[in-house]
Design a protein around this motif. Structure first.
Motif, PDB file in Angstrom:
ATOM      1  N   VAL A  36       0.831  -1.206   0.000  1.00  0.00           N
ATOM      2  CA  VAL A  36       0.000   0.000   0.000  1.00  0.00           C
ATOM      3  C   VAL A  36       0.863   1.253   0.000  1.00  0.00           C
ATOM      4  N   MET A  37       1.912   1.278   0.823  1.00  0.00           N
ATOM      5  CA  MET A  37       2.787   2.451   0.858  1.00  0.00           C
ATOM      6  C   MET A  37       3.494   2.626  -0.484  1.00  0.00           C
ATOM      7  N   PHE A  38       3.852   1.511  -1.113  1.00  0.00           N
ATOM      8  CA  PHE A  38       4.479   1.580  -2.437  1.00  0.00           C
ATOM      9  C   PHE A  38       3.497   2.144  -3.465  1.00  0.00           C
ATOM     10  N   MET A  39       2.237   1.733  -3.351  1.00  0.00           N
ATOM     11  CA  MET A  39       1.212   2.246  -4.270  1.00  0.00           C
ATOM     12  C   MET A  39       1.035   3.755  -4.104  1.00  0.00           C
ATOM     13  N   ILE A  40       1.023   4.211  -2.848  1.00  0.00           N
ATOM     14  CA  ILE A  40       0.875   5.651  -2.585  1.00  0.00           C
ATOM     15  C   ILE A  40       2.046   6.422  -3.191  1.00  0.00           C
ATOM     16  N   ALA A  41       3.266   5.909  -2.965  1.00  0.00           N
ATOM     17  CA  ALA A  41       4.454   6.557  -3.515  1.00  0.00           C
ATOM     18  C   ALA A  41       4.426   6.550  -5.038  1.00  0.00           C
ATOM     19  N   THR A  42       3.943   5.448  -5.615  1.00  0.00           N
ATOM     20  CA  THR A  42       3.874   5.335  -7.073  1.00  0.00           C
ATOM     21  C   THR A  42       2.883   6.334  -7.661  1.00  0.00           C
ATOM     22  N   VAL A  43       1.713   6.455  -7.018  1.00  0.00           N
ATOM     23  CA  VAL A  43       0.703   7.407  -7.486  1.00  0.00           C
ATOM     24  C   VAL A  43       1.264   8.830  -7.458  1.00  0.00           C
ATOM     25  N   LEU A  44       1.961   9.165  -6.381  1.00  0.00           N
ATOM     26  CA  LEU A  44       2.552  10.503  -6.260  1.00  0.00           C
ATOM     27  C   LEU A  44       3.603  10.733  -7.342  1.00  0.00           C
ATOM     28  N   LEU A  45       4.454   9.737  -7.564  1.00  0.00           N
ATOM     29  CA  LEU A  45       5.501   9.859  -8.577  1.00  0.00           C
ATOM     30  C   LEU A  45       4.906   9.978  -9.979  1.00  0.00           C
ATOM     31  N   VAL A  46       3.893   9.164 -10.257  1.00  0.00           N
ATOM     32  CA  VAL A  46       3.235   9.211 -11.570  1.00  0.00           C
ATOM     33  C   VAL A  46       2.594  10.575 -11.792  1.00  0.00           C
ATOM     34  N   TYR A  47       1.959  11.114 -10.749  1.00  0.00           N
ATOM     35  CA  TYR A  47       1.354  12.444 -10.885  1.00  0.00           C
ATOM     36  C   TYR A  47       2.410  13.497 -11.215  1.00  0.00           C
ATOM     37  N   ILE A  48       3.534  13.442 -10.532  1.00  0.00           N
ATOM     38  CA  ILE A  48       4.609  14.409 -10.782  1.00  0.00           C
ATOM     39  C   ILE A  48       5.121  14.274 -12.212  1.00  0.00           C
ATOM     40  N   LEU A  49       5.332  13.042 -12.660  1.00  0.00           N
ATOM     41  CA  LEU A  49       5.851  12.817 -14.019  1.00  0.00           C
ATOM     42  C   LEU A  49       4.838  13.283 -15.068  1.00  0.00           C
ATOM     43  N   LEU A  50       3.563  12.947 -14.860  1.00  0.00           N
ATOM     44  CA  LEU A  50       2.524  13.371 -15.817  1.00  0.00           C
ATOM     45  C   LEU A  50       2.423  14.896 -15.876  1.00  0.00           C
ATOM     46  N   THR A  51       2.549  15.539 -14.721  1.00  0.00           N
ATOM     47  CA  THR A  51       2.475  16.996 -14.681  1.00  0.00           C
ATOM     48  C   THR A  51       3.662  17.620 -15.410  1.00  0.00           C
ATOM     49  N   ILE A  52       4.845  17.050 -15.216  1.00  0.00           N
ATOM     50  CA  ILE A  52       6.033  17.571 -15.895  1.00  0.00           C
ATOM     51  C   ILE A  52       5.892  17.431 -17.413  1.00  0.00           C
ATOM     52  N   VAL A  53       5.479  16.235 -17.840  1.00  0.00           N
ATOM     53  CA  VAL A  53       5.339  15.984 -19.280  1.00  0.00           C
ATOM     54  C   VAL A  53       4.253  16.874 -19.875  1.00  0.00           C
ATOM     55  N   ASN A  54       3.108  16.948 -19.182  1.00  0.00           N
ATOM     56  CA  ASN A  54       1.984  17.727 -19.693  1.00  0.00           C
ATOM     57  C   ASN A  54       2.281  19.230 -19.709  1.00  0.00           C
ATOM     58  N   THR A  55       3.194  19.661 -18.816  1.00  0.00           N
ATOM     59  CA  THR A  55       3.533  21.080 -18.738  1.00  0.00           C
ATOM     60  C   THR A  55       4.572  21.476 -19.784  1.00  0.00           C
ATOM     61  N   TYR A  56       5.606  20.650 -19.913  1.00  0.00           N
ATOM     62  CA  TYR A  56       6.746  21.052 -20.745  1.00  0.00           C
ATOM     63  C   TYR A  56       6.762  20.394 -22.124  1.00  0.00           C
ATOM     64  N   ILE A  57       5.928  19.358 -22.322  1.00  0.00           N
ATOM     65  CA  ILE A  57       5.809  18.741 -23.652  1.00  0.00           C
ATOM     66  C   ILE A  57       4.328  18.659 -23.984  1.00  0.00           C
ATOM     67  N   PRO A  58       3.679  19.799 -24.160  1.00  0.00           N
ATOM     68  CA  PRO A  58       2.221  19.806 -24.378  1.00  0.00           C
ATOM     69  C   PRO A  58       1.835  19.077 -25.656  1.00  0.00           C
TER      70      PRO A  58
END
Length: 540
Positions: A355-377
């Motif tokens: 469960v803790m790994f899932m929480i960390a993964t969700v947070l990491l995925v959100y950060i990566l998606l935000t970076i990609v969506n922001t800088y590579i629209p």
């Protein structure tokens, strides 16, 4: 022979006199700190002069006056204890303080932070601002020194009694209850300058939520630690009040804080079945609180005067009913497995890791998606135009621009400023001195002055540089880790650890102010004092 005997008697007499004086000084210091503790916990949250008008300044000046008075009283007490604690080792004499022979990691970070605050003040170009702090906030050098001194006073000279917890919960519970009533347009205390963004006796929503983030975890963890009986019932009532307050007060940072508290509880509850039962009960109380808040909307005279999207989801829909049903099913499943299958939750720590790994993964995925969506629209068509996944000035209720301006300001600094900052509480003075940033902030906030980055650590980076930020973060992280490590032996440390964690999480999107930071340093000081007392007992 008689001269030797007489000399020994004189030395013993002096030694006994010093011990009595040392004991009296210790008792005196503890007595005045208890008075100070009661004033901060019981009087300070309710202190006002003219309703909500200038309430931040009013509370700050009250805090500053009473704190300086107590420090002045404690100064001779500390000197007496220091001198009477002199011990001889061979031919060398050392002056030492009781419980201070081996500074802890947290102590060292606090000493370092105090030093950097003083150095930053010496190097600042904004002496006037740095001394008292920005107008209306007052988080300058004086406040920072007071915070550190609160930590050292309470970690050295204050004797914690668990009965004091009832005072803490009673006072904060009343503050929360008033907040709930105010949110439903009921004002038991006549207050001038009423407005939806002001709540309880603390001022605006952000200030209220900062206070809530420090004290709500104490009651939640107290329930988690409770056994059957009246304590459990009283703690449960407090938890319900905390949850209703968090759902209705209006600041979204409360939900971020709750996620952190629930994650900590889930992690710790794999110790034993009883702890997991308590965790599920707390989750159930959260669901119950949502429905109570929903019911209050329909009572005569109760009118919700501040709506936010998240608050409405939890207090004006059936969502918490479904959450409650799931929690009840899990509770009954655990009970069945315990009674009929001999289930012991501590055997399934792999579930905790997953469960803790899932929480960390969700947070990491959100950060990566935000970076990609922001800088590579354009690459993530499903997220195109979704503000939550675009890190720009409007991200996070305009936290984007405050964080960006803080980081850009840091990059603009000289090498020495990057180390020790531009001065305590001088964020605004420096940012508005950079034309490009000043224009950007003005476009976002108009005439409202931005005094911090709405992220405590970024604000620290600007005000006190990398060294100050490292020491400041070190105080909280080291305290949290050390409290958790010792908590199985001294269970009150669970409460301290939860409060420290909640404060850190909340201030990722918030700031220091006189209704949260003094209290968290107070709690860290009390927890450190418990650790030192435990260490002394183990050394005997």
């Amino acid at each position: 022979m008689e001269k030797v005997k007489k000399g020994n008697e004189q030395r013993n007499s002096v030694s006994n006199w010093k011990e009595r004086l040392l004991k009296l000084a210790g008792q005196t210091g503890n007595y005045f700190l208890k008075i100070y503790f009661l004033i901060l916990i019981v009087v300070y949250p309710f202190y006002m002069q003219d309703g909500y008008r200038e309430i931040g300044a009013v509370k700050y000046f009250f805090f500053r006056k009473i704190s300086i008075l107590v420090i002045g009283i404690m100064a001779p007490v500390v000197i007496i204890i220091f001198l009477c604690s002199r011990k001889a080792q061979g031919n060398k004499k050392k002056l030492i303080l009781e419980n201070c022979r081996r500074p802890s990691v947290t102590d060292l970070f606090a000493y370092g932070y105090l030093l950097i605050v003083l150095i930053s003040y010496l190097f600042t170009d904004f002496r006037g601002e740095a001394f008292w702090g920005a107008d209306g906030w007052y988080m300058g050098m004086v406040s920072q020194i007071l915070f550190v001194l609160i930590y050292f006073m309470f970690s050295r000279y204050f004797r914690w009694d668990n009965d004091m917890l009832y005072v803490v919960l009673g006072s904060s519970g009343l503050v929360f209850l008033l907040g709930i009533l105010n949110r439903y347009s009921i004002y038991p205390i006549p207050i001038q300058v009423k407005a939806p963004e002001f709540i309880s006796t603390l001022g605006n929503i952000n200030w209220f939520c900062g206070y809530w983030s420090v004290f709500a975890p104490l009651g939640i963890m107290f329930y988690w630690n409770s056994r059957d009986g009246w304590q459990r019932f009283a703690a449960g009532a407090y938890v319900v009040i905390c949850f209703i307050t968090g759902m209705t007060q209006g600041s979204r940072s409360a939900y971020l804080t709750l996620i952190g508290i629930f994650a900590l509880l889930f992690y710790l509850s794999f110790q034993e079945n009883q702890k997991m039962y308590r965790f599920l009960e707390i989750c159930g109380l959260f669901a119950l609180s949502g429905q109570i808040a929903r019911l209050l909307r329909y009572l005569p005279g109760f009118t919700m005067n501040y709506e936010d999207e998240l608050g409405s989801i939890f207090t004006d829909t059936g969502l918490t009913l479904y959450i409650g049903a799931v929690i009840l099913a899990l509770y009954l499943l655990l009970h069945y497995l315990t009674e009929h299958k001999g289930c012991r939750i501590n055997r399934y720590k792999i579930l905790r890791r997953c469960v803790m790994f899932m929480i960390a993964t969700v947070l990491l995925v959100y950060i990566l998606l935000t970076i990609v969506n922001t800088y590579i629209p354009g690459n993530l068509t499903g997220l195109a135009g979704k503000q939550a996944f675009i890190f720009n000035d409007k991200w996070g209720n305009s936290r984007g621009i405050t964080w960006i301006c803080g980081l850009l300001a840091y990059m603009d600094m000289t090498p020495i400023q990057k180390l020790v900052g531009v001065g305590p509480d001088c964020f605004a003075e420096y940012v508005y001195g950079i034309p490009e940033l000043a224009e950007r902030v003005y476009m976002a906030f108009g005439d409202s002055r931005l005094t911090n980055a709405h992220n405590e650590w970024i604000t620290m980076l600007v005000n006190l540089g990398a060294l100050g930020a490292i020491c400041y973060v070190g105080i909280f992280v080291s305290a949290f880790i050390r409290f958790l490590k010792k908590a199985p032996e001294k269970t009150f440390l669970y409460l301290c650890a939860a409060s420290v964690l909640a404060y850190m999480i909340h201030n990722i999107v918030s700031f220091q102010q006189v209704l949260n930071t003094p209290f968290v340093f107070l709690i860290i000081g009390i927890g450190e004092g418990i650790l030192k007392k435990s260490q002394t007992e183990n050394d005997k």
